[in-house]
Structure formats: C-alpha cells, structure tokens
Design a protein around this motif. Structure first.
Motif, PDB file in Angstrom:
ATOM      1  N   VAL A 527       0.696  -1.166   0.026  1.00 32.92           N
ATOM      2  CA  VAL A 527      -0.058   0.004  -0.040  1.00 32.92           C
ATOM      3  C   VAL A 527       0.911   1.274  -0.048  1.00 32.92           C
ATOM      4  O   VAL A 527       1.615   1.430   0.737  1.00 32.92           O
ATOM      5  CB  VAL A 527      -0.889   0.048   1.342  1.00 32.92           C
ATOM      6  CG1 VAL A 527      -1.685   1.308   1.053  1.00 32.92           C
ATOM      7  CG2 VAL A 527      -1.934  -1.377   1.243  1.00 32.92           C
ATOM      8  N   LEU A 528       0.458   2.193  -0.899  1.00 31.55           N
ATOM      9  CA  LEU A 528       1.367   3.361  -1.100  1.00 31.55           C
ATOM     10  C   LEU A 528       0.453   4.579  -0.251  1.00 31.55           C
ATOM     11  O   LEU A 528      -0.941   4.674  -0.949  1.00 31.55           O
ATOM     12  CB  LEU A 528       1.627   3.725  -2.517  1.00 31.55           C
ATOM     13  CG  LEU A 528       2.949   3.530  -3.213  1.00 31.55           C
ATOM     14  CD1 LEU A 528       3.298   3.882  -4.396  1.00 31.55           C
ATOM     15  CD2 LEU A 528       4.245   3.709  -2.212  1.00 31.55           C
ATOM     16  N   ALA A 533       6.420  13.211  -0.649  1.00 32.31           N
ATOM     17  CA  ALA A 533       7.322  12.709  -1.641  1.00 32.31           C
ATOM     18  C   ALA A 533       6.678  11.932  -2.934  1.00 32.31           C
ATOM     19  O   ALA A 533       7.075  12.408  -4.065  1.00 32.31           O
ATOM     20  CB  ALA A 533       8.254  11.615  -0.889  1.00 32.31           C
ATOM     21  N   LEU A 534       5.655  11.279  -2.658  1.00 34.66           N
ATOM     22  CA  LEU A 534       4.750  10.861  -3.781  1.00 34.66           C
ATOM     23  C   LEU A 534       4.056  11.618  -4.478  1.00 34.66           C
ATOM     24  O   LEU A 534       4.218  11.888  -5.903  1.00 34.66           O
ATOM     25  CB  LEU A 534       4.017   9.737  -3.327  1.00 34.66           C
ATOM     26  CG  LEU A 534       3.132   9.098  -4.404  1.00 34.66           C
ATOM     27  CD1 LEU A 534       3.944   8.189  -5.457  1.00 34.66           C
ATOM     28  CD2 LEU A 534       2.165   7.863  -3.556  1.00 34.66           C
ATOM     29  N   GLU A 540       5.604  15.661 -10.945  1.00 39.58           N
ATOM     30  CA  GLU A 540       6.692  15.548 -12.071  1.00 39.58           C
ATOM     31  C   GLU A 540       6.652  14.838 -13.165  1.00 39.58           C
ATOM     32  O   GLU A 540       7.433  14.600 -13.912  1.00 39.58           O
ATOM     33  CB  GLU A 540       8.010  15.498 -11.097  1.00 39.58           C
ATOM     34  CG  GLU A 540       8.551  16.645 -10.279  1.00 39.58           C
ATOM     35  CD  GLU A 540       9.704  16.094  -9.458  1.00 39.58           C
ATOM     36  OE1 GLU A 540      10.063  14.748  -9.538  1.00 39.58           O
ATOM     37  OE2 GLU A 540      10.193  16.980  -8.832  1.00 39.58           O
ATOM     38  N   LYS A 541       5.409  13.918 -13.119  1.00 39.47           N
ATOM     39  CA  LYS A 541       4.971  13.099 -13.870  1.00 39.47           C
ATOM     40  C   LYS A 541       5.948  11.954 -13.982  1.00 39.47           C
ATOM     41  O   LYS A 541       6.395  11.472 -15.058  1.00 39.47           O
ATOM     42  CB  LYS A 541       4.830  13.628 -15.319  1.00 39.47           C
ATOM     43  CG  LYS A 541       3.503  14.511 -15.690  1.00 39.47           C
ATOM     44  CD  LYS A 541       3.460  14.808 -16.995  1.00 39.47           C
ATOM     45  CE  LYS A 541       2.146  15.809 -17.522  1.00 39.47           C
ATOM     46  NZ  LYS A 541       1.990  16.073 -18.578  1.00 39.47           N
ATOM     47  N   ALA A 542       6.577  11.501 -12.877  1.00 38.95           N
ATOM     48  CA  ALA A 542       7.652  10.369 -12.879  1.00 38.95           C
ATOM     49  C   ALA A 542       7.233   9.269 -13.257  1.00 38.95           C
ATOM     50  O   ALA A 542       5.933   9.077 -13.212  1.00 38.95           O
ATOM     51  CB  ALA A 542       8.287  10.414 -11.253  1.00 38.95           C
ATOM     52  N   ASP A 543       8.036   8.375 -13.987  1.00 31.21           N
ATOM     53  CA  ASP A 543       7.269   7.095 -14.375  1.00 31.21           C
ATOM     54  C   ASP A 543       7.389   6.255 -13.184  1.00 31.21           C
ATOM     55  O   ASP A 543       7.951   6.231 -12.194  1.00 31.21           O
ATOM     56  CB  ASP A 543       8.225   6.401 -15.467  1.00 31.21           C
ATOM     57  CG  ASP A 543       9.608   6.322 -15.169  1.00 31.21           C
ATOM     58  OD1 ASP A 543      10.152   6.207 -14.133  1.00 31.21           O
ATOM     59  OD2 ASP A 543      10.693   6.702 -16.028  1.00 31.21           O
ATOM     60  N   ARG A 550      12.226   5.594  -5.709  1.00 30.13           N
ATOM     61  CA  ARG A 550      12.087   6.270  -4.711  1.00 30.13           C
ATOM     62  C   ARG A 550      11.536   6.268  -3.504  1.00 30.13           C
ATOM     63  O   ARG A 550      11.995   5.989  -2.355  1.00 30.13           O
ATOM     64  CB  ARG A 550      11.383   7.966  -5.308  1.00 30.13           C
ATOM     65  CG  ARG A 550      11.344   8.846  -4.269  1.00 30.13           C
ATOM     66  CD  ARG A 550      12.652   9.521  -3.692  1.00 30.13           C
ATOM     67  NE  ARG A 550      12.537  10.351  -2.766  1.00 30.13           N
ATOM     68  CZ  ARG A 550      13.201  10.472  -1.354  1.00 30.13           C
ATOM     69  NH1 ARG A 550      14.085   9.444  -1.374  1.00 30.13           N
ATOM     70  NH2 ARG A 550      12.942  11.419  -0.830  1.00 30.13           N
ATOM     71  N   MET A 551      10.592   5.147  -3.509  1.00 32.27           N
ATOM     72  CA  MET A 551       9.840   4.806  -2.382  1.00 32.27           C
ATOM     73  C   MET A 551      10.643   3.596  -1.784  1.00 32.27           C
ATOM     74  O   MET A 551      10.639   3.241  -0.416  1.00 32.27           O
ATOM     75  CB  MET A 551       8.448   3.785  -2.827  1.00 32.27           C
ATOM     76  CG  MET A 551       7.479   4.829  -3.591  1.00 32.27           C
ATOM     77  SD  MET A 551       7.064   5.894  -2.131  1.00 32.27           S
ATOM     78  CE  MET A 551       7.764   7.412  -2.795  1.00 32.27           C
ATOM     79  N   THR A 552      11.593   2.762  -2.529  1.00 29.72           N
ATOM     80  CA  THR A 552      12.398   1.971  -2.087  1.00 29.72           C
ATOM     81  C   THR A 552      13.476   2.572  -0.799  1.00 29.72           C
ATOM     82  O   THR A 552      13.866   2.079   0.147  1.00 29.72           O
ATOM     83  CB  THR A 552      13.187   1.066  -3.238  1.00 29.72           C
ATOM     84  OG1 THR A 552      12.265   0.427  -3.861  1.00 29.72           O
ATOM     85  CG2 THR A 552      13.976   0.031  -2.386  1.00 29.72           C
TER      86      THR A 552
END
Length: 588
Positions: A527-528, A533-534, A540-543, A550-552
């Motif tokens: 679960v995010l 940060a997210l 930023e339209k990060a893939d 980044r979550m890791t």
C-alpha cells in the motif's frame, strides 16, 4: 518402549493428553475400546487420539473435511474394502498410495490393501468419524457422474448434426431429466472441490470436464462427446443465453444453492429448476453460489467456462485476506478518511474484487450512503445501493457515476476505472467531499499514477484526489496438515537480507492437499500512501520505475518484501513469492 509396541493409552499418556489415573478409570469401565471410553469420559477428543498416533509413528495427520480426492485415486480401493477396513485413499505418488487410517497399528489392513492395489501403502492418520464421512462423501460424489453414465437412459439424448440442430430439439434434450441431473452433479462436485472455475471442453472423441482449484486445473470427468449439445444447451438455458447461437461467444449468469443435496436450487430469473434426489455430500447449511457463464466457439464445438463465485467468500474480514498486517492497518486507516480516492490494483485474478468488498464491509454503516457501480454486481450487500452497468441500455460507468453524484453519496465504489471519462468523474467526486473506492489494472501500486495520467488526468488532480494505492497478488498457502520447516540455502537468506538462522516452510504433501503441499490462497498486499514525496513525483510525471525506486529508498515495503514476511511466518513458500513478484523485479 518402542512406539510400535505401545498401546493407545500409553501413547496418550506419553503425549501428555491423559494421566495414568484417567487411563485406569477408562480401563475399569471395561466397555469397548479404551480410546472410545476416554472420548466418552471427556478426557480426549477423537482428533487428540488421531494426532497422538500420527506423532508417535511419524505419520501425517489429515483433516479429511478439507480434502479433495480425485475419482482416479478412489478407484484404486473399492468402496467395500474401504468401509471394511475403515480407510480411504487420498493421494498417489508413482507406485505408492497414501491411505488415511484410524488405526496405524493394524498390519493386517496394510497387507490387504497391498494385495488389493499391488502398490506400496503409505499411511496417514485421520479420525474414525472423518474417514467414515469421507467414504460417504467422496465415494458417492465420485460415483455420481460415473454411475449416472452407466445407469441412466441416455438413448434419449441423441447426437445431433451441428448443421441441422434446431432450437426446439436443443430445448428438448436440455430439459431431459438425465441432462438436468448431470449438469447439477458437475456444479455440485465443483463447489465441493472448492473450485473457482469449471471448464467443459469438447474434443474429437470426448467431452472433458476440468475444475480449477487454487489456481491449478484438474481433470474432473471425461463424458461421452455425444452429450456436448445437451450439456451446453442446458447451461445456456440456465444462463439465459441463446441456445441456437453457436458461432459467436456469449455470456450469461445464474445462481445455484449447493447444500446437503448438492445443487438443489438452480434458478433462472424467477424460474426454479427441480433437482435430482441426490446426496453426494453433507453440509450444515446451503451455500449460495453465483455462476458466470462464457461460451467460445472452438474446432470441435463450443467450449463452456463457468466461474463459480461463493458469495460468502467475498465478505471476509480484512485480516482473513492477507498476512500483511502493516498494509491492512494502513488501508483500514485510509478508509476512515471522509473523502479521497483509494485504488486497488493488480492483474486479473489477483483478488481485487474480494479486497474491495471486504473494505466496503468495513465501511458499511447506517449513517453512510454507499453507492456502487459494477459490471457485474458480484455480491448483494445490505444497506448498499448497487448499480449494474448496462451498455446496451446506454448505462455506462461514466453515465451511472454522473447520476450517483446527485444521490448524496458518502462513499462511491467503482468496479473498475476503464477510460478517461470514468476517471475524470471519479477524481472530481473524490475532490468534492466523497470517498471513492475503485480498481485499476496495473502491475503494481506505483504504476497506477502513470496509468491515470496516460488516460488524460492532470497530475495535480491525481495528486490531490488519491489518498492511497494498494496492489496485490495471490499466493498459495502451505497446507497446515503437512507443513514442515527446513533450513534454506545461505545464499537465499543473504539475497533477502534475512538472518542465517531463519527457517522456511513447505508442505510435504498429504491427502488434504492432494500431495501438492498447498491448500487455499491468500493475498500479499503493498500500500502506497500519498505523502509529500509521492505527491511531488506525481506532479513531476515521474514514471513507475522512478516512483518505485524512490519509495524503496524510503523503506516502502514492496510486494516482495511483504511476501518474504509471509514466507518467514510459515504461510507460503519462497517459490510462490518469487513467482508472484518476478515480473516486478525483472521490470525494475
């Protein structure tokens, strides 16, 4: 004293289940076998005795109430021999046959079974009651289709020419009592086997029936190919489908109740179809099963697939769905929010629907107006207003959502976000004071944001509306009746950062799991939560790769991390977790 020379009373004392005084009291009673006397006195249960015997002789204990035994295994020991010796065959491995017995000390039984089967006999222990009920249930169930095919008058079920089949002929053979009984038997046996799907597949010389249990297909029966038109037409009638249409795929559905008399209440709309007087199983109460039907033209005729949906399984508590405690606690916290969007993602067959219904069950309260829009409605829930999508009538997900917003909803559940229009309305609802729960087809939680942006949702809207994203996979559970620990290779432990003293678990195979070592499935969930940060990455339209990386770095527990916890807890195997999450690791 060697275990094999010990009597049952001595074994129970050695296991700490009774005291010498209690044994002496049972012996003084002097009526029948001491084990039954101890049970009658309330000092032990029949399961206590069976487990004690299994421990003493290093045998597996089998809970036959959860055991699926194929008819091919049952046929190895005739029912008369099984009843006489109080045994039941449960699985086969090459020339070895595993047999459940109540008394592993009876060497004469082993000798007779060896002569009858010409196989090496391996013993497992079950209670007497379980064995006798198992014989009643399994032999009768196995004989159901086989004996039916032998004794029923099938001459009336004529083989029709595919070029000249007429609807009136199809209707006639589909309504034949023998065909009705046959279809009911197939459905009943599938439900009893805990199957999720039934596949009815025509070939040049046989009509094959297969059941999917815990994600694996098993042969259930081979029927005469001449029955194909009759069986297919009967199922089409139940599903309110066109029996004359064979060139195009069709979809349908019906409801059946399976209880002590099998499939004894198959309903088509308001009509009720009478069932045979057939008792292949014993149940405390009826089980209502929703059946979704799909037909597909193939070389040798129409293939029929029936999806069995046990309505009771969709109302499981969250803690029954997954061992991922942290993820479940986070989801429970998110659904307490007054507004925002919670997405559940994963591929087809990953259990998203069950999770969503369980979340709805947690949220369902008198003070809330909950409205759903689904295709199809999987389960009818009290105090919840459910809308069935009907594209033929112009009622799409988007159209239904527009009208739902005028109904003063507190919670909106959308079965699946499939297009931009539905996504835009759902985002708008989440931003205007509604709680929105929905599913999305993505490989993992980090991919959901990119999926919505690809649909045309502005990043600032997605980052503001979404409060959390869950992703899940189903893994098979280790069979509790034959689970054992083992020491994994140090390389595996180092790869996953586990202490070198860590033990893993596996099922060695028993009758309860048909020798597979697994029984049942459970979800592993990540679960995010939409934090700063997210939110920044979304704007930023990060893939997906960047988001997951980044979550890791922030120690976000991934699906594989949650799976490894389940492995260490002895719930599933390392092989299951690696297989379920391999695509994610390779994708990274």
């Amino acid at each position: 004293m060697a275990a094999k020379s010990m009597r049952i009373g001595e074994i129970l004392i050695s296991e700490g289940l009774i005291t010498p005084d209690q044994l002496n009291e049972a012996l003084r009673e002097g009526e029948g076998r001491v084990g039954k006397t101890l049970i009658r006195l309330g000092y032990v249960t029949d399961e206590d005795i069976a487990r004690a015997l299994a421990n003493q002789f290093n045998l597996s204990f089998i809970n036959l109430s959860n055991t699926v035994i194929p008819s091919t295994i049952l046929s190895l020991i005739p029912e008369t021999i099984a009843r006489k010796n109080m045994v039941i065959p449960v699985s086969r491995d090459d020339d070895s046959l595993t047999v459940a017995v109540a008394d592993p000390l009876n060497v004469l039984t082993v000798d007779e079974l060896t002569r009858a089967t010409n196989m090496r006999i391996r013993l497992a222990v079950a209670t007497e009651n379980d064995i006798m009920e198992g014989i009643d249930r399994h032999y009768l169930a196995a004989k159901g289709i086989e004996e039916f095919l032998k004794t029923e008058d099938l001459r009336k079920v004529e083989l029709l020419d595919s070029e000249t089949e007429m609807p009136d002929k199809l209707q006639r053979i589909a309504d034949d009592d023998s065909v009705v009984r046959l279809v009911n038997m197939i459905i009943s046996q599938a439900v009893e086997s805990r199957a999720s799907d039934i596949h009815i597949e025509p070939a040049s010389d046989v009509l094959r029936v297969r059941f999917r249990v815990d994600g694996i297909l098993h042969d259930a029966a081979n029927l005469p190919v001449k029955l194909h038109p009759a069986v297919t037409s009967r199922i089409k009638i139940l599903g309110n489908m066109d029996i004359a249409e064979k060139r195009h795929p069709q979809d349908g559905r019906f409801v059946t109740k399976v209880g002590a008399r099998g499939a004894d209440d198959v309903r088509v709309s308001s009509a009720k179809v009478q069932s045979p007087n057939w008792e292949p199983m014993r149940r405390a109460e009826d089980k209502e099963v929703d059946v979704r039907v799909s037909t597909l033209p193939t070389t040798f005729g129409e293939k029929v697939e029936l999806r069995l949906l046990d309505k009771g399984s969709l109302l499981a508590d969250l803690d029954e769905l997954s061992p991922c405690v942290d993820s479940l606690e986070l989801m429970e916290a998110l659904i307490k929010r007054p507004y925002g969007m919670l997405l559940i993602t994963g591929p087809t067959g990953s259990g998203k629907t069950t999770t969503i219904y369980s979340l709805l069950g947690q949220m369902n309260a008198v003070e809330k107006n909950i409205v759903t829009v689904e295709d199809p409605i999987e389960y009818q829930m009290k105090r919840i207003n459910q809308v069935q999508v009907n594209p033929k009538a112009g009622l799409t997900f988007a159209d239904a959502l527009r009208h739902i917003l005028r109904q003063d909803p507190d919670v909106i559940m959308i079965g699946e976000i499939r297009d931009r229009e539905t996504a835009e309305i759902a985002i708008h609802a989440a931003l205007t004071g509604h709680f929105v729960l929905s599913s999305l087809h993505t490989t993992d939680a980090s991919g959901a944001i990119g999926r919505l942006i690809d649909m045309g949702i502005e990043p600032f809207l997605a980052s503001s509306a979404i409060i959390g994203i869950g992703s899940q996979r189903l893994v098979k559970k280790i069979c509790p009746d034959c689970k054992e620990s083992y020491k994994p290779d140090e390389a595996i432990l180092k790869e996953f950062g586990l202490p070198l003293t860590t033990l893993f678990y596996k099922g060695k195979g028993c009758g309860a799991c048909k020798g597979e070592g697994y029984r049942g499935r459970i979800a592993i969930i990540e679960v995010l939560r939409m934090g700063e940060a997210l939110r920044k990455l979304t704007l930023e339209k990060a893939d997906s790769v960047t988001i997951r990386s980044r979550m890791t770095e922030m120690d976000f527990p991934s699906l594989r991390d949650e799976g490894i916890k389940a492995v260490v807890s002895g719930i599933t195997t390392i092989e299951e977790v690696i297989q379920a999450t391999q695509e994610l690791e390779e994708w990274e």
